[in-house]
Write a protein that holds these residues in place. Sequence first.
Motif, PDB file in Angstrom:
ATOM      1  N   ALA A 102       0.829  -1.202   0.000  1.00 49.06           N
ATOM      2  CA  ALA A 102       0.000   0.000   0.000  1.00 49.06           C
ATOM      3  C   ALA A 102       0.866   1.256   0.000  1.00 49.06           C
ATOM      4  O   ALA A 102       0.602   2.206  -0.753  1.00 49.06           O
ATOM      5  CB  ALA A 102      -0.941  -0.012   1.209  1.00 49.06           C
ATOM      6  N   VAL A 103       1.899   1.269   0.820  1.00 50.57           N
ATOM      7  CA  VAL A 103       2.803   2.432   0.864  1.00 50.57           C
ATOM      8  C   VAL A 103       3.514   2.600  -0.479  1.00 50.57           C
ATOM      9  O   VAL A 103       3.618   3.709  -1.015  1.00 50.57           O
ATOM     10  CB  VAL A 103       3.829   2.283   2.018  1.00 50.57           C
ATOM     11  N   ALA A 104       3.982   1.490  -1.041  1.00 50.35           N
ATOM     12  CA  ALA A 104       4.715   1.554  -2.311  1.00 50.35           C
ATOM     13  C   ALA A 104       3.829   2.021  -3.455  1.00 50.35           C
ATOM     14  O   ALA A 104       4.324   2.580  -4.438  1.00 50.35           O
ATOM     15  CB  ALA A 104       5.305   0.182  -2.636  1.00 50.35           C
ATOM     16  N   VAL A 113       5.781   7.043   7.792  1.00 52.50           N
ATOM     17  CA  VAL A 113       4.557   6.248   7.884  1.00 52.50           C
ATOM     18  C   VAL A 113       4.122   6.158   9.343  1.00 52.50           C
ATOM     19  O   VAL A 113       4.926   5.816  10.211  1.00 52.50           O
ATOM     20  CB  VAL A 113       4.777   4.836   7.292  1.00 52.50           C
ATOM     21  N   LEU A 114       2.865   6.485   9.596  1.00 55.84           N
ATOM     22  CA  LEU A 114       2.242   6.274  10.898  1.00 55.84           C
ATOM     23  C   LEU A 114       1.384   5.024  10.775  1.00 55.84           C
ATOM     24  O   LEU A 114       0.502   4.959   9.920  1.00 55.84           O
ATOM     25  CB  LEU A 114       1.363   7.474  11.284  1.00 55.84           C
ATOM     26  N   VAL A 115       1.658   4.030  11.603  1.00 60.15           N
ATOM     27  CA  VAL A 115       0.964   2.754  11.453  1.00 60.15           C
ATOM     28  C   VAL A 115       0.253   2.370  12.745  1.00 60.15           C
ATOM     29  O   VAL A 115       0.768   2.572  13.842  1.00 60.15           O
ATOM     30  CB  VAL A 115       1.940   1.638  11.013  1.00 60.15           C
ATOM     31  N   ASP A 116      -0.937   1.816  12.594  1.00 56.79           N
ATOM     32  CA  ASP A 116      -1.693   1.361  13.749  1.00 56.79           C
ATOM     33  C   ASP A 116      -1.022   0.127  14.357  1.00 56.79           C
ATOM     34  O   ASP A 116      -0.622  -0.784  13.642  1.00 56.79           O
ATOM     35  CB  ASP A 116      -3.128   1.014  13.325  1.00 56.79           C
ATOM     36  N   GLY A 117      -0.889   0.117  15.686  1.00 59.50           N
ATOM     37  CA  GLY A 117      -0.325  -1.048  16.361  1.00 59.50           C
ATOM     38  C   GLY A 117       0.964  -0.720  17.096  1.00 59.50           C
ATOM     39  O   GLY A 117       1.352   0.442  17.224  1.00 59.50           O
ATOM     40  N   ASN A 118       1.630  -1.778  17.550  1.00 61.44           N
ATOM     41  CA  ASN A 118       2.859  -1.581  18.340  1.00 61.44           C
ATOM     42  C   ASN A 118       4.113  -2.022  17.602  1.00 61.44           C
ATOM     43  O   ASN A 118       5.191  -2.072  18.187  1.00 61.44           O
ATOM     44  CB  ASN A 118       2.751  -2.335  19.676  1.00 61.44           C
ATOM     45  N   LEU A 124      10.133  -1.872   5.803  1.00 59.62           N
ATOM     46  CA  LEU A 124       9.714  -0.628   5.157  1.00 59.62           C
ATOM     47  C   LEU A 124      10.927   0.266   4.961  1.00 59.62           C
ATOM     48  O   LEU A 124      11.774   0.393   5.856  1.00 59.62           O
ATOM     49  CB  LEU A 124       8.664   0.071   6.028  1.00 59.62           C
ATOM     50  N   ALA A 125      11.004   0.925   3.798  1.00 59.08           N
ATOM     51  CA  ALA A 125      12.211   1.666   3.448  1.00 59.08           C
ATOM     52  C   ALA A 125      12.258   3.065   4.044  1.00 59.08           C
ATOM     53  O   ALA A 125      13.259   3.759   3.908  1.00 59.08           O
ATOM     54  CB  ALA A 125      12.333   1.754   1.931  1.00 59.08           C
TER      55      ALA A 125
END
Length: 206
Positions: A102-104, A113-118, A124-125
């Motif tokens: 999705a990011v790519a 990138v802000l990502v949900d979770g821990n 990720l680059a």
Amino acid sequence: MIQLPDFQHEDEARIRGFLCIAGVDEVGRGPLAGPVTAAAVCLHPGRIPAGLNDSKKLTAARREALAAEIHAVAEVCVAHASVEEIDRLNILWASHLAMRRAVAGLARIADCVLVDGNLKVRDLACHCVPLVKGDARSLSIAAASIVAKVARDRIMCDLALAHPGYGWERNAGYGTAQHQAALQDLGITPHHRRSFKTIHNILYQG
């Protein structure tokens, strides 16, 4: 006091010099069937749809309306990891694969990138910030959660037409009573996750 997502983490990233900040979330880690789906969303500060929130706190109709608005005003990419990839990698790493895709797929290269979770998104680059309960804290992650949920629900509704009886149009592949009963009555489809205990036990119960 009810907490609503805000733009604090995105603003902090911009202060630190990041230019393209994407919120990322996935949906579909728990179901017995179907792909895992991720979305990446870059919101423009002056064009943020009103009412963004954790997708689980919104009605289906509200999610549909907001998803359309998000696609209209933001940079969005939706990506998936297939059932075969889930069974090969395991559901956690397949989720990370979908999020990387999705990011790519964004039109611009995200540098934060802000990502949900821990957990940071594996391999990720770019810079990645995990936020626990991020879909209730960050507007970008909330937007991603809505887009991903709507996209996956549509996939499961389409699959339900080809495989009636499992209730996927209502349960999105989760192991509800109807789904469990259909597994016994109708059997396992190519869209079921064979690495999941419930499906594995049916396959090898003999």
